[in-house]
Design a protein around this motif. Structure first.
Motif, PDB file in Angstrom:
ATOM      1  N   VAL A 251     -16.114 -59.945 -88.594  1.00 15.64           N
ATOM      2  CA  VAL A 251     -14.910 -59.748 -87.796  1.00 15.64           C
ATOM      3  C   VAL A 251     -13.708 -60.234 -88.592  1.00 15.64           C
ATOM      4  O   VAL A 251     -13.712 -61.347 -89.116  1.00 15.64           O
ATOM      5  CB  VAL A 251     -14.998 -60.504 -86.453  1.00 15.64           C
ATOM      6  CG1 VAL A 251     -13.686 -60.408 -85.695  1.00 15.64           C
ATOM      7  CG2 VAL A 251     -16.143 -59.955 -85.616  1.00 15.64           C
ATOM      8  N   ALA A 272     -12.909 -55.624 -85.043  1.00  9.23           N
ATOM      9  CA  ALA A 272     -14.241 -55.269 -85.530  1.00  9.23           C
ATOM     10  C   ALA A 272     -14.583 -53.855 -85.095  1.00  9.23           C
ATOM     11  O   ALA A 272     -14.087 -53.362 -84.077  1.00  9.23           O
ATOM     12  CB  ALA A 272     -15.291 -56.244 -85.012  1.00  9.23           C
ATOM     13  N   LYS A 436     -19.942 -57.571 -80.709  1.00  7.59           N
ATOM     14  CA  LYS A 436     -20.479 -56.698 -81.756  1.00  7.59           C
ATOM     15  C   LYS A 436     -21.959 -56.952 -81.976  1.00  7.59           C
ATOM     16  O   LYS A 436     -22.771 -56.012 -82.055  1.00  7.59           O
ATOM     17  CB  LYS A 436     -19.696 -56.920 -83.053  1.00  7.59           C
ATOM     18  CG  LYS A 436     -20.215 -56.114 -84.235  1.00  7.59           C
ATOM     19  CD  LYS A 436     -19.415 -56.410 -85.494  1.00  7.59           C
ATOM     20  CE  LYS A 436     -19.972 -55.611 -86.670  1.00  7.59           C
ATOM     21  NZ  LYS A 436     -19.224 -55.876 -87.921  1.00  7.59           N
TER      22      LYS A 436
END
Length: 776
Positions: A251, A272, A436
Motif C-alpha cells: 500500500v 492500493a 486488500k
C-alpha cells in the motif's frame, strides 16, 4: 461452470457454448461504469432482428390492503419496453403465467433510493413513478448496489425503446395515452440502432439463493469507453501534488505537498489496487458484520448501526480496545468508543465515494467505563480499473484519505521508529492494506457473476402492438401495491418457502497552473460553427442586466459571481471515441450576463416567463439567444440559483447546440452535462462533490421550456436522495467555498466532437441570507 471472463451461450437445442469477450458486441454500456444496459450495436449474429431483453431476481416491495408491508422475491423480465413479473423463473417453468404485466412509458421516472433495511437485511431500493402523477408508483429492490444500477440502466433503455416505438407509430390508444406527455421530435439515431439490435437475453445478477444470503459477488462489466489510470481522474484541474512517502504491505501512503504550510493539517492518503470489482469492495466496506471486519479492520471491528437516513447516510457506533493501538492510552483501563456518520455516493462513472465524519447521537451518549474519542474525518474512493481482456480478474483502485495535524505528521516522518504506527490515523490508513489482504485471501470476492447470454425462446413481440392489449398499463401500475388478496396470500406462502430454503487550496496555485499552460484564453474548441456566422453579432452590454447576486471584483471578493475561463476543465477531444483523449476547455461559447439568487417556499419553474425576469426585459428580448439554468436547491428555505447565458448571434440549427435547444426532453437529458470543481474549501466537501462530469438529466429531474429566444432548464436537485445529501453538506460550508461550474453538451457521436464549453460560473463564498425572496 464457465471460467472467469467468459460468457455462456445457450443455443436453441439446449447445448452450451463458452465464448470469450463480447458476443456480437453484446456488452454492458451507458453512462455508468457498471451499467446493466446492452450495447447500442447491431453488428454480429447474422443480422438477426429483435430487441434486447433483461431478466433476473428482484424483491418486490409494497403494502397490501390491510397495511402490511411485504417483500416478495420475484423474477422480473424486460422485453423491449414491456415488463413481466413472475413468481418463478419462466425459463425453468415454461408454462408459468406472469402475475403482473405492464409497459414502460416515456413519462416513467426511475430513482435509486439507496440502502434500506427490509426484514432480515439491507437491500438497495429502486422507485418508479409517473412524473405527471406521482401517486402512481411502485418499488423493487436488489441485494447489491451494483445490481440496482444495472436495473436502472435497463429500465432507462426500455424507456428509449418506448419512445422509438411511439415515434414509428403504434396503437391509437397508446399514442393518445403517451404522445401528449413527451416530445419525440428529433429522436436519437442510437434508438434506431438498438431497436434493431441482436435478440439476446441478459441476466442481471444471480438467482434467488444469492439474493437471500446477500452475496457480494457482483457482475462488473467495465464500459468499453471507460478510461482509467492511476491517481485522481477528474474533469477539472486540481492543485494537489501527491508524493509517496511510505510503502507498507503493498500500500502506498502519500502526502499532499502542495501548500504544505498553508494550513494546520496535512492531507494523507493510502492507495492500493484490490483485485475485486468496485461493487464488491463497496459492499465489504459498508458491512458491519463483526466476524468479517475482525479479519481486516483493526479500528472499527466492533461496530453497530444506530440510525440511517434516506438510503445514503447512516450513523455507526464503535468500541475498541486501546491496547491494540497507542501505548499512551494504556494508562487508562477503560475502553474507548466513538460515533461517526457515513455518507456515500455512486458517481455516473461507477466510482464510489464514502465520507466519514465524527458524530454525536442521542442513542449513544457517553457512558461510564468508556472514554469517548472523536475519530479522524476521512474519505474512501473506490474506482474501477479498465480490464485488458474479459479473462482478466476485475480490479479497482481503493483510496483512503484523511487529514493529520502538520506538526505531528512532521515528527512522525522524521523519527526512525515512529509513534505514528501506534495511532488511530495510522490504523485508519492501514485499513486499505487489511482490505486488500482480506479480499486477496478469499477468492470468491475476486470473480464476477458473469452475464449469461441466451437465445430467446419466447415469441416475437410486434414493435407497435402488445400481444394482449388489455395489459397496456404503465409499469408503475403493474408494480403498485394494489394487488388482489389471492396474490398476497400466495406471496406469503412463497416467502415462507424461501425462508425455509483540506488543506485549503489557494486560488493563486490554480491560476498559476492555468497561466503556465497558456498565456491567452483560446476560443472554445469545436465551437466555430455553433452560432450562425451569416448573421452579424450584436453587442452584449452586461451593465444592462442586473441580477440579485452581484458580479465580483476578483477572487478575494465574497458573496458574488465571476465567469472564469474554461481552461480549468477537461472535455472530450476530437478523437475521444477512439482513444478516450480529453483536452483542456477554452473560452466559453456563451456570455454569463447575470445571476439571480432567490429564496423560495418551494421549487419554482419557468422563471423566464416572470414579467420582471431578465429574459422579459427590453434588452433581453433583443438578444438572439439566452440559455437560462435554474438550479433548484433543496433546503429550509429552498433556494434557486438562476444563471443567464447570452449568445451574440442565433444558434445554428444543424449544430449540436441547435439540436439540443430544439430536441426532445429525452435527447436533452442524455446530453446536458455539468462539471463541478471546488476551487477553495474544506477538503471533505471537495471529495464529496468531486470533479467528474455529471449528466444532470440522468442524475436528477430536469424540465425544459423552449420559447421565443430562450431555453430554460429547471434542475430539481431535490429529486435525488444522493444529490440532496451532497448539497446538504455543501450548504454547511458554502460561506467558505469557491465553486466553479462548467456547462456543456456531451458529445456522443463523432460529429459532436470535440466538445466545447457553453458557459462557466464561479461562485465566491455565497451567503445564504443574501438570497432575495422570489415573488410570483
Amino acid at each position: 461452470m464457465t471460467s472467469p471472463g467468459s460468457k455462456k451461450l445457450v443455443t436453441s437445442d439446449g447445448s452450451e457454448k463458452k465464448v470469450s469477450g463480447n458476443l456480437g458486441k453484446v456488452s454492458f454500456s451507458g453512462d455508468l461504469n457498471d451499467s446493466g444496459s446492452s450495447s447500442h450495436s447491431s453488428s454480429g449474429g447474422g443480422g438477426e432482428g429483435g430487441t434486447f431483453e433483461y431478466f433476473g431476481w428482484v424483491y418486490h416491495l409494497g403494502v397490501n390492503k390491510i397495511g402490511h408491508e411485504y417483500c416478495n422475491l420475484r423474477f422480473l423480465f424486460i422485453r423491449g419496453k414491456y415488463v413481466e413479473m413472475y413468481k418463478r423463473d419462466p425459463h425453468e417453468n415454461p408454462d408459468i403465467k406472469p402475475i403482473r404485466r405492464g409497459v414502460i412509458g416515456p413519462t416513467m421516472m426511475i430513482e435509486e433510493l439507496g440502502r434500506r433495511k427490509v426484514n432480515r437485511g439491507d437491500v438497495y431500493v429502486i422507485r418508479f413513478y409517473n412524473r405527471l402523477d406521482e401517486s402512481r408508483k411502485g418499488e423493487i429492490a436488489c441485494a447489491t448496489a451494483g445490481e440496482a444500477v444495472k436495473w436502472v440502466e435497463a429500465f432507462e433503455e426500455a424507456k428509449q425503446q418506448a419512445e422509438y416505438a411511439l415515434s414509428r407509430g403504434g396503437s391509437t390508444r397508446t399514442k393518445l395515452s403517451m404522445e401528449a406527455n413527451i416530445d419525440l421530435e428529433g429522436h436519437r439515431p442510437r434508438v434506431r440502432r438498438y431497436a434493431y439490435g441482436l435478440k439476446k437475453l441478459i441476466r442481471i445478477g444471480q438467482g434467488p439463493e444469492t439474493l437471500l444470503r446477500q452475496s457480494s459477488t457482483l457482475v462488473n462489466d467495465v464500459r468499453g469507453d471507460g478510461f482509467y489510470e492511476g491517481g485522481d481522474n477528474g474533469d477539472a484541474i486540481e492543485a494537489h501534488e501527491w508524493k509517496c512517502v511510505r510503502t507498507i504491505n503493498g500500500v502506498r501512503i502519500f502526502e499532499d505537498v502542495a501548500n504544505f504550510k498553508a494550513g494546520r493539517g496535512v492531507l494523507v492518503k493510502a492507495v492500493a489496487v484490490v483485485e475485486a470489482s468496485a461493487d464488491t469492495v463497496f459492499e465489504v466496506l459498508l458491512s458491519i458484520d463483526k466476524h468479517q471486519r475482525y479479519e481486516w479492520d483493526a479500528v472499527t471491528g466492533d461496530s453497530e448501526k444506530i440510525d440511517s437516513y434516506e438510503g445514503h447516510y447512516d450513523v455507526i457506533y464503535c468500541v475498541y480496545d486501546p491496547k491494540y493501538l497507542s501505548r499512551i492510552f494504556c494508562r487508562w483501563q477503560s475502553k474507548r468508543d466513538f460515533v461517526f456518520s457515513r455518507q456515500w455516493v455512486r458517481g455516473q462513472d461507477g466510482t464510489y465515494t464514502i465520507l466519514q465524519f465524527p458524530a454525536v447521537h442521542k442513542k449513544r451518549p457517553p457512558k461510564s467505563g468508556y472514554r469517548r474519542t472523536e475519530i479522524t474525518p476521512s474519505t474512501w474512493e473506490i474506482r474501477s480499473l479498465k480490464k485488458r481482456s474479459d479473462a482478466e480478474t476485475p480490479s479497482c483502485l481503493v483510496t483512503h484519505m484523511l487529514e493529520i495535524h502538520s506538526k505531528r505528521w512532521c515528527k512522525w516522518k522524521r523519527t526512525s521508529y515512529s509513534k505514528f504506527e501506534k495511532t488511530i490515523p495510522y490504523a485508519l490508513l492501514l485499513q486499505v492494506a487489511g482490505l486488500k489482504e482480506y479480499i486477496g485471501a478469499n477468492p470468491a470476492f475476486k470473480y464476477e457473476t458473469f452475464a449469461t447470454v441466451v437465445q430467446s425462446k419466447f415469441p416475437d413481440v410486434p414493435n407497435g402492438e402488445y400481444v394482449d392489449e388489455e395489459m397496456e398499463e404503465q409499469f408503475y401500475d403493474a408494480t403498485d401495491s394494489s394487488s388482489d388478496e389471492e396474490d398476497e396470500e400466495e406471496s406469503d406462502e412463497d416467502d415462507e418457502d424461501q425462508d425455509n430454503k483540506e488543506i485549503k487550496v489557494k486560488l493563486k496555485n490554480v491560476s498559476w497552473a492555468i497561466a503556465s499552460l497558456s498565456l491567452k484564453r483560446p476560443k472554445a474548441p469545436g465551437a466555430s460553427n455553433v452560432l450562425d456566422a451569416s448573421v452579424d453579432p450584436v453587442s452584449i452590454d452586461p451593465s444592462q442586466f442586473q441580477g440579485s447576486l452581484r458580479k465580483g471584483n476578483g477572487d478575494k471578493d465574497s458573496n458574488c459571481w465571476n465567469s472564469p475561463s474554461g481552461m480549468g476543465f477537461m472535455i472530450r477531444g476530437k478523437t475521444y471515441l477512439k482513444d478516450n483523449a480529453k483536452v483542456m476547455g477554452g473560452e466559453p461559447l456563451l456570455t454569463l450576463v447575470s445571476v439571480d439568487w432567490f429564496k423560495v417556499d418551494k421549487a419554482v419553474d419557468n422563471i423566464a416567463l416572470h414579467p420582471k425576469c431578465l429574459v422579459q426585459s427590453e434588452p433581453g428580448k433583443k438578444l438572439p439567444f439566452i440559455l437560462v439554468i435554474n438550479l433548484q436547491v433543496p433546503a429550509k428555505p429552498n433556494y434557486c440559483l438562476v444563471l443567464y447565458y447570452a449568445a451574440d448571434r442565433p444558434v445554428s440549427k444543424s449544430s449540436s447546440l441547435g439540436k439540443f435547444v430544439d430536441g426532445s426532453d429525452s435527447y436533452r437529458d442524455a446530453r446536458f452535462k455539468l462539471i463541478p470543481s471546488i476551487v477553495q474549501g474544506y477538503w471533505m466537501v471537495k471529495r464529496a462533490v468531486g470533479t467528474k462530469a455529471c449528466l444532470l438529466g440522468k442524475a436528477v429531474t430536469c424540465k425544459y421550456l423552449r420559447q421565443d429566444n430562450f431555453l430554460e432548464i429547471d434542475v430539481d436537485i431535490g429529486s435525488s436522495a444522493v444529490a440532496r445529501s451532497v448539497i446538504g453538506l455543501v450548504l454547511g460550508y458554502v460561506t467558505s467555498l469557491i465553486v466553479d461550474l462548467a456547462i456543456l453538451i456531451e458529445g456522443k457521436e463523432e460529429t459532436d466532437l470535440p466538445e466545447y464549453i457553453l458557459g462557466t460560473v464561479r461562485l465566491n463564498r455565497i451567503e445564504l441570507d443574501s438570497a432575495v425572496s422570489f415573488e410570483e
